[in-house]
Design a protein around this motif. Structure first.
Motif, mmCIF file in Angstrom:
data_model
loop_
_atom_site.group_PDB
_atom_site.id
_atom_site.type_symbol
_atom_site.label_atom_id
_atom_site.label_comp_id
_atom_site.label_asym_id
_atom_site.label_seq_id
_atom_site.Cartn_x
_atom_site.Cartn_y
_atom_site.Cartn_z
ATOM 1 N N SER A 4 30.556 44.893 40.254
ATOM 2 C CA SER A 4 31.773 44.924 40.420
ATOM 3 C C SER A 4 32.533 45.075 38.809
ATOM 4 O O SER A 4 31.707 44.694 37.798
ATOM 5 C CB SER A 4 32.229 43.576 41.127
ATOM 6 N N ARG A 5 33.780 45.171 39.088
ATOM 7 C CA ARG A 5 34.612 45.315 37.946
ATOM 8 C C ARG A 5 35.873 44.721 38.158
ATOM 9 O O ARG A 5 36.163 44.641 39.234
ATOM 10 C CB ARG A 5 35.059 46.797 37.374
ATOM 11 N N GLY A 6 36.543 44.068 36.990
ATOM 12 C CA GLY A 6 37.839 43.414 37.378
ATOM 13 C C GLY A 6 37.747 41.836 37.422
ATOM 14 O O GLY A 6 36.727 41.301 37.253
ATOM 15 N N GLU A 7 39.036 41.512 37.364
ATOM 16 C CA GLU A 7 39.156 39.849 37.509
ATOM 17 C C GLU A 7 39.619 39.458 38.817
ATOM 18 O O GLU A 7 40.527 40.047 39.240
ATOM 19 C CB GLU A 7 39.796 39.411 36.349
ATOM 20 N N ALA A 8 39.177 38.600 39.407
ATOM 21 C CA ALA A 8 39.887 37.596 40.370
ATOM 22 C C ALA A 8 40.286 38.802 41.509
ATOM 23 O O ALA A 8 39.791 39.609 42.312
ATOM 24 C CB ALA A 8 40.719 36.757 40.072
ATOM 25 N N ILE A 9 41.736 38.740 41.645
ATOM 26 C CA ILE A 9 42.500 39.398 42.816
ATOM 27 C C ILE A 9 42.034 41.016 42.535
ATOM 28 O O ILE A 9 42.268 41.779 43.355
ATOM 29 C CB ILE A 9 43.863 39.302 42.904
ATOM 30 N N ASN A 10 41.991 41.349 41.340
ATOM 31 C CA ASN A 10 41.636 42.707 41.119
ATOM 32 C C ASN A 10 40.165 43.295 40.983
ATOM 33 O O ASN A 10 39.672 44.304 40.676
ATOM 34 C CB ASN A 10 42.477 43.146 39.776
ATOM 35 N N ARG A 11 39.294 42.414 41.559
ATOM 36 C CA ARG A 11 37.947 42.735 41.346
ATOM 37 C C ARG A 11 37.539 43.667 42.610
ATOM 38 O O ARG A 11 37.985 43.599 43.583
ATOM 39 C CB ARG A 11 37.137 41.449 41.787
ATOM 40 N N ARG A 12 36.954 44.642 41.904
ATOM 41 C CA ARG A 12 36.431 45.927 42.943
ATOM 42 C C ARG A 12 34.848 45.883 42.906
ATOM 43 O O ARG A 12 34.548 46.172 41.808
ATOM 44 C CB ARG A 12 37.212 47.091 42.475
ATOM 45 N N VAL A 13 34.287 46.037 44.051
ATOM 46 C CA VAL A 13 32.931 46.383 44.202
ATOM 47 C C VAL A 13 32.520 48.026 44.012
ATOM 48 O O VAL A 13 33.094 48.662 44.808
ATOM 49 C CB VAL A 13 32.211 45.865 45.456
ATOM 50 N N LEU A 14 31.838 48.131 43.130
ATOM 51 C CA LEU A 14 31.489 49.733 42.854
ATOM 52 C C LEU A 14 30.345 49.937 43.664
ATOM 53 O O LEU A 14 30.239 51.370 43.888
ATOM 54 C CB LEU A 14 31.367 49.819 41.178
ATOM 55 N N GLY A 15 29.653 49.066 43.883
ATOM 56 C CA GLY A 15 28.218 49.452 44.626
ATOM 57 C C GLY A 15 27.256 48.323 44.767
ATOM 58 O O GLY A 15 27.545 47.143 44.119
ATOM 59 N N THR A 16 26.284 48.565 45.166
ATOM 60 C CA THR A 16 24.975 47.524 45.160
ATOM 61 C C THR A 16 23.620 48.166 44.565
ATOM 62 O O THR A 16 23.581 49.385 44.767
ATOM 63 C CB THR A 16 24.690 47.064 46.700
ATOM 64 N N ILE A 17 22.859 47.376 44.300
ATOM 65 C CA ILE A 17 21.390 47.887 43.693
ATOM 66 C C ILE A 17 20.536 47.109 44.528
ATOM 67 O O ILE A 17 20.360 46.015 44.744
ATOM 68 C CB ILE A 17 21.296 47.539 42.037
ATOM 69 N N GLY A 18 19.662 47.864 45.056
ATOM 70 C CA GLY A 18 18.478 47.274 45.814
ATOM 71 C C GLY A 18 17.100 47.144 44.982
ATOM 72 O O GLY A 18 17.170 47.385 43.799
ATOM 73 N N PRO A 19 16.093 46.854 45.863
ATOM 74 C CA PRO A 19 14.892 46.777 45.094
ATOM 75 C C PRO A 19 14.296 48.142 44.096
ATOM 76 O O PRO A 19 14.656 49.211 44.579
ATOM 77 C CB PRO A 19 13.881 46.729 46.371
ATOM 78 N N GLY A 20 14.094 47.540 43.081
ATOM 79 C CA GLY A 20 13.686 48.642 41.911
ATOM 80 C C GLY A 20 14.872 49.199 41.496
ATOM 81 O O GLY A 20 14.195 50.216 40.455
ATOM 82 N N GLY A 21 15.920 48.772 41.537
ATOM 83 C CA GLY A 21 17.099 49.473 40.821
ATOM 84 C C GLY A 21 17.337 48.764 39.513
ATOM 85 O O GLY A 21 16.554 47.762 39.018
#
Length: 93
Positions: A4-21
């Motif tokens: 994720s990026r940003g602070e508190a209210i502006n936090r935005r999830v960019l993606g997830t990383i799974g096993p082996g990432g």
């Protein structure tokens, strides 16, 4: 892991990383600060690769490949900065 990026209210999830990432690879290549945060969202085992170990590996790499990696990282960072500028402009409009 959740990226994720940003602070508190502006936090935005960019993606997830799974096993082996992997995450944090750009900072290992160019020694700059990271552009996002990684948060464990479930039990996680991480293997830490120190900058010294990465530098040792890069020193053994073909100079062309090493330069290409640095160019790719620089381009990604430029795109992230441009996205941030656009987001700021939208917020101020």
């Amino acid at each position: 892991m959740e990226i994720s990026r940003g602070e508190a209210i502006n936090r935005r999830v960019l993606g997830t990383i799974g096993p082996g990432g992997i995450f944090g690879e750009m900072s290992l290549i160019d020694h700059q600060t990271r552009v996002a945060d990684a948060t464990a969202i479930r039990q996680t085992i991480c293997i830490v690769i120190s900058p010294e170990i990465m530098d040792e590996k890069l020193d053994k790499t073909d100079p062309f490949i090493k330069a290409l990696l640095r160019i790719l990282v620089r381009n990604i960072r430029s795109m992230v900065e441009e996205e941030e500028r656009r987001g700021l402009q939208q917020m101020l409009s």
